[in-house]
Design a protein around this motif. Structure first.
Motif, short mmCIF file in Angstrom:
data_model
loop_
_atom_site.label_atom_id
_atom_site.label_comp_id
_atom_site.label_asym_id
_atom_site.label_seq_id
_atom_site.Cartn_x
_atom_site.Cartn_y
_atom_site.Cartn_z
N LEU A 166 -3.80 9.46 2.19
CA LEU A 166 -3.26 8.11 2.19
C LEU A 166 -1.81 8.10 2.65
N SER A 167 -1.04 9.09 2.24
CA SER A 167 0.34 9.19 2.68
C SER A 167 0.44 9.41 4.19
N LEU A 168 -0.41 10.28 4.72
CA LEU A 168 -0.42 10.51 6.17
C LEU A 168 -0.84 9.26 6.93
N MET A 173 0.81 -1.19 0.00
CA MET A 173 0.00 0.00 0.00
C MET A 173 0.86 1.26 0.00
N ARG A 174 2.16 1.12 0.18
CA ARG A 174 3.01 2.31 0.26
C ARG A 174 3.08 3.07 -1.06
N GLY A 175 2.98 2.38 -2.18
CA GLY A 175 3.07 3.05 -3.46
C GLY A 175 1.78 3.72 -3.91
N ALA A 176 0.69 3.44 -3.23
CA ALA A 176 -0.60 3.98 -3.65
C ALA A 176 -0.64 5.51 -3.54
N ALA A 177 -0.06 6.04 -2.49
CA ALA A 177 -0.06 7.50 -2.31
C ALA A 177 0.74 8.17 -3.42
N ILE A 178 1.84 7.57 -3.80
CA ILE A 178 2.68 8.15 -4.86
C ILE A 178 1.91 8.19 -6.18
N VAL A 179 1.19 7.12 -6.46
CA VAL A 179 0.43 7.05 -7.72
C VAL A 179 -0.65 8.13 -7.74
N LEU A 180 -1.38 8.26 -6.63
CA LEU A 180 -2.44 9.27 -6.58
C LEU A 180 -1.87 10.68 -6.68
N ALA A 199 -9.06 16.27 -6.10
CA ALA A 199 -9.49 15.07 -5.38
C ALA A 199 -8.37 14.04 -5.30
N CYS A 200 -7.64 13.85 -6.39
CA CYS A 200 -6.53 12.90 -6.38
C CYS A 200 -5.42 13.37 -5.45
N LEU A 201 -5.10 14.66 -5.50
CA LEU A 201 -4.05 15.18 -4.62
C LEU A 201 -4.46 15.06 -3.15
N LEU A 202 -5.71 15.35 -2.85
CA LEU A 202 -6.18 15.24 -1.48
C LEU A 202 -6.18 13.79 -1.00
N ALA A 203 -6.67 12.88 -1.83
CA ALA A 203 -6.68 11.46 -1.47
C ALA A 203 -5.26 10.93 -1.30
N GLY A 204 -4.35 11.35 -2.16
CA GLY A 204 -2.95 10.93 -2.02
C GLY A 204 -2.31 11.44 -0.75
N ALA A 205 -2.61 12.69 -0.39
CA ALA A 205 -2.05 13.25 0.84
C ALA A 205 -2.60 12.54 2.07
#
Length: 130
Positions: A49-51, A1-8, A41-47
């Motif tokens: 998920l990263s947190l 799941m670590r790469g998911a934030a980078i993709v988003l 939305a993608c940037l917010l979801a990625g942020a």
């Protein structure tokens, strides 16, 4: 799941760039709103998920670097294989030249998958001998 934030985050950045690039061409408001909101939305979801990922890693005590994994997160060879097959199928409508290009890309992808399998076997053998 670590790469998911980078993709988003990357996808959101790409959509944001596309939103900015269309500005000189006088787009309608709906075009800017739809693409811009998808980017946001993608940037917010990625942020988020990263947190969450960082918080989970801290809770588990994973402050040190993770060990090397034998299963890769991504494979360029498998992407090349699929793209080559898609090109070959498109060649049915566009001509033999595209079928041949697709066959070449497919063979490169298949060769890469063979190389990855051999490297994985060697790594497992080295790990087992320790």
């Amino acid at each position: 799941m670590r790469g998911a934030a980078i993709v988003l985050l990357a996808w959101g950045g790409w959509l944001g760039l596309l939103t900015a690039v269309q500005a000189p061409f006088g787009p309608r408001a709906i075009e800017v709103e739809m693409l811009g909101s998808a980017s946001a939305a993608c940037l917010l979801a990625g942020a988020v998920l990263s947190l969450l990922d960082a918080r989970t890693a801290r809770a588990r005590g994973q402050r040190r670097a993770p060990e090397r994994e034998l299963v890769s997160d991504s494979s360029v060879a498998s992407a090349a294989l699929v793209c080559g097959l898609a090109l070959a199928l498109l060649g049915a409508g566009f001509g033999l030249w595209l079928v041949l290009i697709g066959a070449g890309v497919t063979s490169l992808g298949a060769g890469g998958l063979v190389r990855e399998a051999r490297a994985r076997r060697r790594a497992l053998a080295r790990r087992g001998s320790r």
